[in-house]
Design a protein around this motif. Structure first.
Motif, PDB file in Angstrom:
ATOM      1  N   GLU A 146      27.617  30.346  42.894  1.00 28.32           N
ATOM      2  CA  GLU A 146      28.320  30.117  44.159  1.00 28.32           C
ATOM      3  C   GLU A 146      29.469  29.129  43.962  1.00 28.32           C
ATOM      4  O   GLU A 146      30.576  29.347  44.454  1.00 28.32           O
ATOM      5  N   ASP A 147      29.229  28.046  43.223  1.00 28.62           N
ATOM      6  CA  ASP A 147      30.275  27.063  42.939  1.00 28.62           C
ATOM      7  C   ASP A 147      31.447  27.688  42.193  1.00 28.62           C
ATOM      8  O   ASP A 147      32.610  27.443  42.519  1.00 28.62           O
ATOM      9  N   LYS A 148      31.148  28.502  41.175  1.00 30.64           N
ATOM     10  CA  LYS A 148      32.204  29.127  40.364  1.00 30.64           C
ATOM     11  C   LYS A 148      32.997  30.138  41.187  1.00 30.64           C
ATOM     12  O   LYS A 148      34.214  30.244  41.034  1.00 30.64           O
ATOM     13  N   ILE A 149      32.331  30.862  42.070  1.00 27.08           N
ATOM     14  CA  ILE A 149      33.026  31.831  42.918  1.00 27.08           C
ATOM     15  C   ILE A 149      33.914  31.101  43.915  1.00 27.08           C
ATOM     16  O   ILE A 149      35.091  31.431  44.070  1.00 27.08           O
ATOM     17  N   LYS A 150      33.370  30.105  44.585  1.00 29.37           N
ATOM     18  CA  LYS A 150      34.132  29.384  45.604  1.00 29.37           C
ATOM     19  C   LYS A 150      35.304  28.602  45.024  1.00 29.37           C
ATOM     20  O   LYS A 150      36.325  28.432  45.682  1.00 29.37           O
ATOM     21  N   SER A 151      35.170  28.137  43.779  1.00 31.16           N
ATOM     22  CA  SER A 151      36.259  27.387  43.152  1.00 31.16           C
ATOM     23  C   SER A 151      37.322  28.304  42.555  1.00 31.16           C
ATOM     24  O   SER A 151      38.367  27.831  42.101  1.00 31.16           O
ATOM     25  N   GLY A 152      37.056  29.602  42.527  1.00 30.04           N
ATOM     26  CA  GLY A 152      38.023  30.553  41.989  1.00 30.04           C
ATOM     27  C   GLY A 152      37.972  30.708  40.483  1.00 30.04           C
ATOM     28  O   GLY A 152      38.818  31.370  39.894  1.00 30.04           O
ATOM     29  N   LYS A 153      36.989  30.108  39.838  1.00 31.06           N
ATOM     30  CA  LYS A 153      36.882  30.191  38.385  1.00 31.06           C
ATOM     31  C   LYS A 153      36.208  31.471  37.913  1.00 31.06           C
ATOM     32  O   LYS A 153      36.414  31.899  36.785  1.00 31.06           O
ATOM     33  N   ALA A 154      35.410  32.093  38.768  1.00 30.21           N
ATOM     34  CA  ALA A 154      34.700  33.325  38.389  1.00 30.21           C
ATOM     35  C   ALA A 154      35.683  34.489  38.349  1.00 30.21           C
ATOM     36  O   ALA A 154      36.518  34.645  39.235  1.00 30.21           O
ATOM     37  N   LYS A 155      35.585  35.287  37.313  1.00 32.10           N
ATOM     38  CA  LYS A 155      36.419  36.481  37.167  1.00 32.10           C
ATOM     39  C   LYS A 155      35.628  37.753  37.428  1.00 32.10           C
ATOM     40  O   LYS A 155      36.195  38.774  37.764  1.00 32.10           O
ATOM     41  N   LEU A 156      34.321  37.678  37.237  1.00 31.56           N
ATOM     42  CA  LEU A 156      33.448  38.831  37.417  1.00 31.56           C
ATOM     43  C   LEU A 156      32.070  38.336  37.835  1.00 31.56           C
ATOM     44  O   LEU A 156      31.558  37.387  37.249  1.00 31.56           O
ATOM     45  N   CYS A 157      31.499  38.987  38.831  1.00 30.97           N
ATOM     46  CA  CYS A 157      30.163  38.653  39.303  1.00 30.97           C
ATOM     47  C   CYS A 157      29.234  39.808  38.937  1.00 30.97           C
ATOM     48  O   CYS A 157      29.500  40.955  39.308  1.00 30.97           O
ATOM     49  N   VAL A 158      28.189  39.516  38.189  1.00 30.28           N
ATOM     50  CA  VAL A 158      27.223  40.526  37.772  1.00 30.28           C
ATOM     51  C   VAL A 158      25.941  40.311  38.574  1.00 30.28           C
ATOM     52  O   VAL A 158      25.338  39.236  38.502  1.00 30.28           O
ATOM     53  N   ILE A 159      25.552  41.328  39.329  1.00 26.92           N
ATOM     54  CA  ILE A 159      24.345  41.262  40.146  1.00 26.92           C
ATOM     55  C   ILE A 159      23.345  42.262  39.581  1.00 26.92           C
ATOM     56  O   ILE A 159      23.687  43.425  39.349  1.00 26.92           O
ATOM     57  N   ILE A 168      32.960  42.791  41.213  1.00 29.41           N
ATOM     58  CA  ILE A 168      31.497  42.763  41.216  1.00 29.41           C
ATOM     59  C   ILE A 168      31.005  43.958  40.420  1.00 29.41           C
ATOM     60  O   ILE A 168      31.572  45.046  40.518  1.00 29.41           O
ATOM     61  N   CYS A 169      29.969  43.749  39.636  1.00 24.48           N
ATOM     62  CA  CYS A 169      29.321  44.899  39.014  1.00 24.48           C
ATOM     63  C   CYS A 169      27.818  44.763  39.197  1.00 24.48           C
ATOM     64  O   CYS A 169      27.281  43.669  39.178  1.00 24.48           O
ATOM     65  N   ARG A 170      27.197  45.895  39.440  1.00 24.94           N
ATOM     66  CA  ARG A 170      25.748  45.951  39.575  1.00 24.94           C
ATOM     67  C   ARG A 170      25.243  46.587  38.298  1.00 24.94           C
ATOM     68  O   ARG A 170      25.428  47.787  38.080  1.00 24.94           O
ATOM     69  N   ALA A 171      24.668  45.789  37.442  1.00 19.99           N
ATOM     70  CA  ALA A 171      24.207  46.301  36.154  1.00 19.99           C
ATOM     71  C   ALA A 171      23.021  45.484  35.674  1.00 19.99           C
ATOM     72  O   ALA A 171      22.833  44.351  36.110  1.00 19.99           O
ATOM     73  N   PHE A 172      22.254  46.069  34.796  1.00 22.53           N
ATOM     74  CA  PHE A 172      21.120  45.410  34.162  1.00 22.53           C
ATOM     75  C   PHE A 172      20.008  45.107  35.171  1.00 22.53           C
ATOM     76  O   PHE A 172      20.201  45.201  36.362  1.00 22.53           O
ATOM     77  N   THR A 173      18.879  44.732  34.655  1.00 22.65           N
ATOM     78  CA  THR A 173      17.763  44.311  35.494  1.00 22.65           C
ATOM     79  C   THR A 173      17.688  42.791  35.452  1.00 22.65           C
ATOM     80  O   THR A 173      18.337  42.149  34.617  1.00 22.65           O
ATOM     81  N   LYS A 174      16.866  42.223  36.325  1.00 27.81           N
ATOM     82  CA  LYS A 174      16.696  40.763  36.324  1.00 27.81           C
ATOM     83  C   LYS A 174      16.124  40.290  34.992  1.00 27.81           C
ATOM     84  O   LYS A 174      16.514  39.242  34.492  1.00 27.81           O
ATOM     85  N   CYS A 175      15.226  41.063  34.415  1.00 30.46           N
ATOM     86  CA  CYS A 175      14.631  40.692  33.125  1.00 30.46           C
ATOM     87  C   CYS A 175      15.661  40.730  32.002  1.00 30.46           C
ATOM     88  O   CYS A 175      15.673  39.857  31.129  1.00 30.46           O
TER      89      CYS A 175
END
Length: 103
Positions: free
Chosen positions: A28-41, A64-71
Motif C-alpha cells: 500500500e505504501d509503495k502504491i500510494k507513493s508512486g514507486k510501484a510499477k506493477l501490482c501482482v495479486i 495489475i496482474c493476477r498470477a500465481f497462487t498465494k503459496c
C-alpha cells in the motif's frame, strides 16, 4: 513449480534484486507513493484483497496482474503465503509483464 515458469523466474529476479515487496502495508505504501510499477495479486487472494489493491492501483494508473497462487508468491519471499506484492523496478516489471503475456 509455478504454472508460469518464465514469469515466476522473472519475479524471483525482482525479489533477489530487492525490487519487489510483499505484504499489505508495504505494498500500500509503495502504491500510494508512486514507486510501484506493477501490482501482482495472487489468483486465490480474498475478494477483499483483490478489490482493495485493484482499486488502489487503478486509481494511480499502476498495472495489475493476477498470477500465481498465494503459496507460490510466498515461496518467493520465504513465507508460507503472500497475497499481494509489488514490483518497483521499471525494467523488471517490463520483463515480468512480457513473460506473463507470452504464457
Amino acid at each position: 513449480m509455478a504454472e508460469n515458469n518464465e514469469a515466476f523466474h522473472a519475479l524471483s529476479l525482482a525479489v533477489r534484486a530487492r525490487g519487489a515487496y510483499y505484504g499489505g502495508g508495504k505494498c500500500e505504501d509503495k502504491i500510494k507513493s508512486g514507486k510501484a510499477k506493477l501490482c501482482v495479486i495472487a489468483c486465490d487472494a480474498s475478494d477483499n484483497t483483490i478489490k482493495k489493491f485493484t482499486d488502489m492501483a487503478d486509481f494511480r494508473g499502476i498495472d495489475i496482474c493476477r498470477a500465481f497462487t498465494k503459496c507460490e508468491l510466498g515461496r518467493l519471499f520465504s513465507r508460507e503465503e503472500v497475497s499481494v506484492c509489488v514490483v518497483t523496478d521499471d525494467n523488471l516489471s517490463l520483463l515480468l509483464r512480457g513473460k506473463l503475456r507470452k504464457e
